[in-house]
Every structure is written in C-alpha cells, then in structure tokens.
Scaffold this motif. Sequence first.
Motif, PDB file in Angstrom:
ATOM      1  N   UNK A   1       0.963  -1.278  -0.029  1.00  0.00           N
ATOM      2  CA  UNK A   1       0.047  -0.091   0.030  1.00  0.00           C
ATOM      3  C   UNK A   1       0.850   1.131   0.167  1.00  0.00           C
ATOM      4  N   UNK A   2       0.646   2.076  -0.881  1.00  0.00           N
ATOM      5  CA  UNK A   2       1.533   3.262  -1.005  1.00  0.00           C
ATOM      6  C   UNK A   2       0.886   4.701  -0.818  1.00  0.00           C
ATOM      7  N   UNK A   3       1.409   5.529  -0.210  1.00  0.00           N
ATOM      8  CA  UNK A   3       0.812   6.955   0.047  1.00  0.00           C
ATOM      9  C   UNK A   3       1.811   7.822  -0.774  1.00  0.00           C
TER      10      UNK A   3
ATOM     11  N   UNK B   1       4.961   3.492   9.406  1.00  0.00           N
ATOM     12  CA  UNK B   1       6.138   4.199   8.967  1.00  0.00           C
ATOM     13  C   UNK B   1       6.097   5.749   9.370  1.00  0.00           C
ATOM     14  N   UNK B   2       7.108   6.717   9.293  1.00  0.00           N
ATOM     15  CA  UNK B   2       6.945   7.929   9.819  1.00  0.00           C
ATOM     16  C   UNK B   2       7.901   8.664   8.962  1.00  0.00           C
ATOM     17  N   UNK B   3       7.407  10.043   8.789  1.00  0.00           N
ATOM     18  CA  UNK B   3       8.143  10.969   8.045  1.00  0.00           C
ATOM     19  C   UNK B   3       8.108  12.363   8.473  1.00  0.00           C
ATOM     20  N   UNK B   4       8.841  12.816   9.306  1.00  0.00           N
ATOM     21  CA  UNK B   4       8.552  14.310   9.621  1.00  0.00           C
ATOM     22  C   UNK B   4       7.159  14.254  10.543  1.00  0.00           C
ATOM     23  N   UNK B   5       6.158  14.938  10.088  1.00  0.00           N
ATOM     24  CA  UNK B   5       4.855  14.995  10.584  1.00  0.00           C
ATOM     25  C   UNK B   5       3.935  14.196  10.305  1.00  0.00           C
ATOM     26  N   UNK B   6       4.066  13.141   9.387  1.00  0.00           N
ATOM     27  CA  UNK B   6       3.501  12.233   8.951  1.00  0.00           C
ATOM     28  C   UNK B   6       3.668  10.741   9.642  1.00  0.00           C
TER      29      UNK B   6
ATOM     30  N   UNK C   1      -4.155   4.532   7.485  1.00  0.00           N
ATOM     31  CA  UNK C   1      -4.326   5.913   7.938  1.00  0.00           C
ATOM     32  C   UNK C   1      -3.108   6.533   7.569  1.00  0.00           C
ATOM     33  N   UNK C   2      -3.455   7.886   7.463  1.00  0.00           N
ATOM     34  CA  UNK C   2      -2.240   8.882   7.223  1.00  0.00           C
ATOM     35  C   UNK C   2      -2.517   9.641   8.415  1.00  0.00           C
ATOM     36  N   UNK C   3      -1.642   9.856   9.533  1.00  0.00           N
ATOM     37  CA  UNK C   3      -2.031  10.765  10.668  1.00  0.00           C
ATOM     38  C   UNK C   3      -1.049  11.856  10.460  1.00  0.00           C
ATOM     39  N   UNK C   4      -1.710  13.063  10.598  1.00  0.00           N
ATOM     40  CA  UNK C   4      -0.734  14.226  10.375  1.00  0.00           C
ATOM     41  C   UNK C   4      -0.629  14.963  11.740  1.00  0.00           C
ATOM     42  N   UNK C   5       0.387  15.096  12.179  1.00  0.00           N
ATOM     43  CA  UNK C   5       0.490  15.537  13.663  1.00  0.00           C
ATOM     44  C   UNK C   5       1.185  17.273  13.515  1.00  0.00           C
ATOM     45  N   UNK C   6       0.335  18.037  14.372  1.00  0.00           N
ATOM     46  CA  UNK C   6       0.708  19.429  14.287  1.00  0.00           C
ATOM     47  C   UNK C   6       1.189  19.937  12.801  1.00  0.00           C
TER      48      UNK C   6
END
Lengths: 113, 114
Positions: free
Chosen positions: A33-35, A57-62, A72-77
């Motif tokens: 599954x790709x974002x 998987x995490x990358x900066x705020x994602x 789910x794609x969680x977006x923090x701050x």
Amino acid sequence: EDQVTQSPEALRLQEGESSSLNCSYTVSGLRGLFWYRQDPGKGPEFLFTLYSAGEEKEKERLKATLTKKESFLHITAPKPEDSATYLCAVQGARRGATNKLIFGTGTLLAVQP
Amino acid sequence: NAGVTQTPKFRVLKTGQSMTLLCAQDMNHEYMYWYRQDPGMGLRLIHYSVGEGTTAKGEVPDGYNVSRLKKQNFLLGLESAAPSQTSVYFCASSDGTGGNQPQHFGDGTRLSIL
C-alpha cells in the motif's frame, strides 16, 4: 475487483491541529500500500510503502499505519506547507509482477496558518 | 537528478489532430507507465511497459498507442484526438527487481482537445 476509497474528500485544518486521513481498500493478496503527496500542477511524490498489517512508517509530521482493511495517514501538528492532495494506492497479487497500482481519488488537505 | 521528465508540459489540440507525448527517465528503471488523471476519478492506467520493446494495455487503452524503443523512453500517441481525451497525463517508472516497488512520477502534460 481491487478497489481503493479515500476519505474525506477534503479536509481543512488549522495549523497545529492534528488529524487523520483514511484509505479503505479491497484487494486480492495485498503486496503493498503506497501513499503519495501531490501538489498543484505537479506529479505525485512517493511518501511511504506499507507491506503488512500492523506496519507503521513515519516521516516528519506524517505517520502511516496499516490494517487488513484500511490505512491511515496521521498528520501531527500540521503546517501550511503540508497542504496538498494525498493519494493512496494498492498493489495486489494480480498486479504484483508489474508493480501496477490502483489509486484512490485522494484527500485534499488545506492547512491554514 | 531529473528523475522522470515529460514533454510537452501543455498542449492544445483540435479534434482529429494527432500528437505524441514523450516520457524520459534517468533511473534505469525497467517498468514504465502512462496514466490519465481526471477530476473525481483518480489516476487511471492507460498503457504500461515491463521492458524495452514491450508494451501492454492498462485500464483505459482505447484511443491511445505507445512505444518503448529505448529503455529510458516511453511514448504515448493519440492518433485522432477527441474531446474526451482532455486530461492531465502522467508518466511513471519503477524498478523491475522484486516486487512492491514504488512508482516515480513526472510532472504531467496538460492536454486540451477542442
């Protein structure tokens, strides 16, 4: 038939207001599954690949997570520069040999300062 | 590092005219793809190629032809353009080794058919 549904279609957030985007999928034998992130007038930019339920998987705020039925794609701050359309795509066993993908229609995210 | 380059970026055609869209990648990828993106419909695969000299149909191939004479190039042709082919066209490529490889996209060609 392989299918991907993304929700919501559009999301408006205030800067710093965390939220999540949903990608529900139906696929025979998930291989990946790709974002992607797509900015106006640009092509999709690869963000993450998730391969199996429970993976994160995490990358900066994602942060992307995966279950057997959805991601789910969680977006923090979030910051205004996170504004974009976020696309989800799946690769099933039938398409795995050629890396073909089925895409959702995307979530348009707008982050206001 | 150019990645995937598409030319032209914009084009306006009249119904019945023909044209070729060019895609070039410098990542030595085996697989290449052509998509169209329309509002509310997401990216749909037109044709793809798994190597030099090979092509195959995707979901929406009618009205389009492709050629992959060189590994780095993938051409999309419209023989007789129709208004229904007004769209944004994206080319992508991916590594052919193993599976589960992400596709990498160009910035698109915006095509209007009058």
